[in-house]
Design an enzyme around this catalytic site. Structure first.
Site, PDB file in Angstrom:
ATOM      1  CG  ASP A 201      -2.283   0.668   0.917  1.00 41.91           C
ATOM      2  OD1 ASP A 201      -2.257   1.861   0.569  1.00 41.91           O
ATOM      3  OD2 ASP A 201      -3.331   0.009   1.008  1.00 41.91           O
ATOM      4  CG  HIS A 275      -4.382   2.348  -2.034  1.00 43.79           C
ATOM      5  ND1 HIS A 275      -4.396   2.765  -0.722  1.00 43.79           N
ATOM      6  CD2 HIS A 275      -5.640   2.531  -2.505  1.00 43.79           C
ATOM      7  CE1 HIS A 275      -5.629   3.172  -0.413  1.00 43.79           C
ATOM      8  NE2 HIS A 275      -6.394   3.056  -1.471  1.00 43.79           N
ATOM      9  CD  GLU A 352      -9.958   4.081  -1.070  1.00 38.30           C
ATOM     10  OE1 GLU A 352     -10.883   4.374  -0.318  1.00 38.30           O
ATOM     11  OE2 GLU A 352      -8.822   3.805  -0.656  1.00 38.30           O
TER      12      GLU A 352
HETATM   13  C1  TNX Z   1     -10.662   2.067   2.080  1.00 38.96           C
HETATM   14  S1  TNX Z   1     -11.197  -0.760   1.124  1.00 38.96           S
HETATM   15  C2  TNX Z   1      -9.550   1.434   1.545  1.00 38.96           C
HETATM   16  C3  TNX Z   1      -8.376   1.200   2.412  1.00 38.96           C
HETATM   17  C4  TNX Z   1      -8.534   1.865   3.744  1.00 38.96           C
HETATM   18  C5  TNX Z   1      -9.919   1.612   4.264  1.00 38.96           C
HETATM   19  C6  TNX Z   1     -10.169   2.114   5.658  1.00 38.96           C
HETATM   20  C7  TNX Z   1     -10.271  -0.296   0.109  1.00 38.96           C
HETATM   21  C8  TNX Z   1     -10.318  -1.133  -1.036  1.00 38.96           C
HETATM   22  N1  TNX Z   1      -9.540   0.821   0.316  1.00 38.96           N
HETATM   23  O1  TNX Z   1      -7.203   1.615   1.772  1.00 38.96           O
HETATM   24  O2  TNX Z   1      -7.587   1.324   4.607  1.00 38.96           O
HETATM   25  O3  TNX Z   1     -10.855   2.207   3.395  1.00 38.96           O
HETATM   26  O4  TNX Z   1     -11.408   1.696   6.151  1.00 38.96           O
END
Ligand code: TNX
Length: 553
Positions: A201, A275, A352
């Site tokens: 990440d 990420h 994301e």
């Molecule tokens: C969203 S779930 C994210 C994570 C974060 C999380 C915190 C996802 C696919 N991405 O990177 O840690 O929310 O709740």
């Protein structure tokens, strides 16, 4: 008991009430059918485990059982392949279709315990149930002197879903090899069979890639800070990044083997193209702008989300989907990952991804024009399809977070639905496989109880709500749903004790929702069983949250 009066007597609610029952029916997850009778089988130092010589796997499971029993009882149980035995493992010569691959029957009489299954997995789950039928002291970390009775009982059991998972994020905080094993061992006790290992990440790259040494020389380390939430940060000029760590190939092979002995497959995740700041910090030219300065951005750091209220989400730099060098990099990464993990799936993240850099870059725009790609979602989909080809060439199936639906799914890709269940519904509609892990309900980083003692996050998931949730929305074609999983993100979870606090007891609720028949679920009875398991965790010296008794937030 405060079960029905939870709110009224919250403060003096008992936690350790296991001693009230001679033989508590405290099996989690609840089996398909359980019929108790009078009497008990007494385990002793002369108890012998019998296995069939033609099933080598049975011997490994017998050794696992003997090892567990030895710690708390001090008994060294003999394992034999012929002659007398008092605990007998039987693999059905002809498969019992009702039990399937993972089901079992467990028959206990005063003289004999028989575990029967179609495969090693079924025997292993029968053994887990047997361990839960022994007194709570069986979980003790040192020898206890007492009479070890198992109630006379007949159990038939098999799972509702094939994919029963838990995810651990080891990027936001690194957890040692020993701790990862103990996390996996506890999963197995509750019949989970998929460990989703979030290995990369923004905050850290945790897996050795021999052909790309910078990933762990640079990307695995940060500066420890005692900031608001104990989260770490990239080094400022002149600082030494000393916090972090990674798993070597040898570590990974050991953990994969350890998990397999517990019938758990490991799903490795390499989170791209967003990420990816740890990868970009290691190899800046993989990004659109070569900018490593925002290695941990406000968007991925909770302290900023809840600091001054001003935040821009997901402004991290991302991998450049138009650069062939990026696909060569991913080919190297996934070659090593595919070689290390035998599981049929590899997770490529996909969540994301901030697309602003793509949208502002002339080179990227020119590429899109040439390829007839009209928007950045399609560009992300182009990227995911390229990754799926890389994985297919290594004989692996791809799974990704539900953003991979945007701009069109790659052929054959499975979807992990996290923004609720709607991504899963859509993927199933398109005849793709689905794993449900919807936020916030299956997100174990959510608050579960008293807001004054838990790290503040954007939502909550109370035990009762987690328990009540069903992963199959009415409108879904359930044949495409492999199962579901709970995810622990660790931005604010730096230590093993905190991991355990966040995961248990909510993982009990998820285990029961994944394994047990829907008709078996009963909140009042579940709470009683949870209390029994708290007592077992006390014996094992494992942490858990008693937030069940907190006032509602
Ligand atoms: C969203 S779930 C994210 C994570 C974060 C999380 C915190 C996802 C696919 N991405 O990177 O840690 O929310 O709740």
């Amino acid at each position: 008991r405060c079960v029905t009066l939870l709110l009224i007597c919250a403060s003096q609610a008992p936690v350790n009430t296991a001693a009230q029952h001679a033989f508590p029916n405290a099996i989690i997850p609840a089996p398909v059918s359980v019929a108790y009778q009078q009497g008990s089988f007494q385990l002793g130092s002369t108890t012998i485990i019998g296995v069939q010589v033609k099933h080598a796997e049975s011997s490994t499971i017998a050794a696992y059982l003997a090892d567990k029993i030895k710690v708390a009882t001090g008994f060294h149980l003999k394992i034999v392949t012929s002659g007398e035995s008092s605990i007998q493992f039987v693999i059905n010569p002809k498969a019992d279709t009702k039990l399937g691959r993972e089901g079992y029957t467990l028959h206990v009489t005063e003289k004999k315990i028989t575990v029967t299954a179609n495969s090693g997995a079924g025997l292993f789950y029968g053994v887990q149930t047997l361990l839960q039928l022994l007194p709570k002291e069986i979980e003790s970390t040192k020898v206890v002197s007492k009479a070890w009775h198992v109630p006379v009982v007949s159990i038939t059991d098999y799972p509702r879903f094939a994919w029963r998972g838990m995810m651990l994020d080891v990027s936001r905080h690194y957890f040692s090899k020993a701790y990862v094993k103990s996390f996996i061992d506890r999963m197995a006790r509750y019949k989970f069979n998929r460990f989703h290992w979030h290995l990369t990440d923004d905050q850290g790259w945790r897996v050795e890639i021999k052909s790309l040494p910078e990933l762990t020389r640079v990307g695995a380390w940060r500066v420890p800070r005692t900031g608001t939430f104990g989260d770490n940060a990239p080094p400022k000029p002149g600082e030494v990044a000393s916090d972090g760590g990674f798993y070597t190939h040898e570590d990974i092979k050991e953990i994969v083997q350890y998990a397999r002995q517990r019938y758990i497959e490991i799903l490795p995740e390499i989170d791209v193209p967003g990420h990816s700041m740890a990868a970009i910090a290691s190899y800046p030219s993989l990004s659109v702008t070569n900018d490593t300065s925002i290695r941990v951005s406000p968007g991925s750091d909770f302290s900023e989300w809840y600091g001054d209220g001003k935040f821009e989400m997901f402004v991290d730099n991302s991998l450049d989907p138009t650069d062939e060098k990026v696909y060569q990099f991913l080919d190297k990464v996934f070659s090593e990952i595919a070689g290390l993990f035998p599981f049929e799936y590899i997770h490529m993240g996909g969540d994301e991804c901030y697309k602003g850099y793509w949208e502002r870059d002339a080179g990227v725009q020119a590429f899109m024009k040439k390829k007839n790609i009209t928007n950045s979602h399609e560009l992300q989909s182009y990227f995911a399809k390229r990754v799926s080809k890389i994985l297919a060439a290594k004989k692996k199936k791809m799974i990704g977070w539900d953003e991979i639906l945007e701009g069109g799914l790659a052929p054959g890709a499975a979807v992990m639905s996290w923004r609720g269940t709607k991504g899963g519904v859509e993927a199933a509609h398109q005849k793709h496989s689905v794993v449900m892990s919807p936020a916030p309900i299956y997100y174990l980083d959510m608050m579960q109880g008293d807001a004054s003692i838990e790290p503040p996050v954007y939502s909550s998931a109370r035990l009762q709500d987690v328990y009540a949730f069903d992963i199959l929305p009415k409108e879904i074609d359930s044949t495409y749903v492999l199962g579901g999983q709970g995810n622990l993100w660790t931005e604010q979870v730096p230590t093993p004790a905190q991991v355990e606090y966040m995961v248990y007891p909510r993982a009990f609720a998820i285990a029961e929702s994944m394994w047990s028949q829907k008709s078996k679920k009963n909140w009042g009875n579940f709470v009683e069983r949870v209390e029994e398991h708290f007592a077992r965790f006390d014996e094992a010296k494992v942490n858990y949250a008693t937030s069940l008794y907190d006032p509602l937030i």
